[in-house]
Enzyme design. Sequence first.
Site, PDB file in Angstrom:
ATOM      1  N   ILE A  28       0.818  -1.215   0.000  1.00 23.75           N
ATOM      2  CA  ILE A  28       0.000   0.000   0.000  1.00 23.75           C
ATOM      3  C   ILE A  28       0.847   1.258   0.000  1.00 23.75           C
ATOM      4  CG2 ILE A  28      -1.622   1.351   1.396  1.00 23.75           C
ATOM      5  CD1 ILE A  28      -2.906  -1.333   2.180  1.00 23.75           C
ATOM      6  N   GLY A  29       1.905   1.277   0.796  1.00 19.61           N
ATOM      7  CA  GLY A  29       2.758   2.459   0.848  1.00 19.61           C
ATOM      8  C   GLY A  29       3.365   2.794  -0.500  1.00 19.61           C
ATOM      9  N   TYR A 173      -2.890  -5.395  18.038  1.00 24.67           N
ATOM     10  CA  TYR A 173      -2.780  -4.689  16.764  1.00 24.67           C
ATOM     11  C   TYR A 173      -3.887  -3.648  16.624  1.00 24.67           C
ATOM     12  CZ  TYR A 173      -2.823  -3.868  11.723  1.00 24.67           C
ATOM     13  OH  TYR A 173      -2.833  -3.275  10.481  1.00 24.67           O
TER      14      TYR A 173
END
Length: 289
Positions: A28-29, A173
């Site tokens: 995604i980055g 998380y």
Amino acid sequence: MDTPRLDALDVPDLDGSTAFVTGTTRGIGKEIALALAEAGANVVSTGKTVDDSDSDLSGTIGKTAEACRELGVESEAIQLDVRDADAVEAAAEAAIERFGEVDIVINNASAIQLANVADLPAKRFDLLNEVNVRGTYLVSRAFLPHLREREEAWLLTNAPPVTTDRAPGKAAYGWSKLGMSFVTLSLAGELAGESVGCNTFWPVTAIDTRATRYFGLGTEDDWRHPRIVADTVLEILSRDPDEFTGEAVYDEELLREAGVESFAPYNLTEGDPAPTSAQMFEADYSREE
């Protein structure tokens, strides 16, 4: 899979802008970095991986920067551990010195570990919070004085709305990702009236990344290409930061509002995947010991 392209989206003109993006090695980055470059923004590609020669996973911050330059913009790669306050300050200063200004900051880097509380060691809990919450805090804080000076600026974070999945195995998380949201959305109030739009973005389905495959999150029938998240970022950036701030958006919801009627181009297989309440993203830290 080829990168999807949707004619329905009105891509913003980011020519002359500079974006600082964390966690751009892959997934995604990287997709966000490339989408920003396509829209004309210079890109500062940051993360921990600078050499993938000894890894079975391809991708480095330098390769992402090179891919951005091939799209016609300027790009620099800066190795960065977002947990290190001094390193974050130095990276922010280096980015501003190199490009003169940074008007888009995107907190994407995250650690991930899915395990029940009884099975998750304390050091892993600490890692999740140090990378996700502390990292978002440090990066945001480092750029605040500079963003305040821009005529228009954005601070965006890849994190879920405050209401999220509390299923077994996601406590640590989920808590750390919510911390990222709290930091970002609190800054919306802190920077009110200063033309800095502070928002979070999150997908409604699983995204095809290393973490999705490593942790066995669904199947390809349920996955979408990372481009849907990148397009969500572009849609946010097409808006007025004075008016669109303090929002926690889901990708599909925002893109439908923007005029996207079919999400088939993003799907890995035919048909529409079923939405799920909380999805997991890859990061440079996802399998760190």
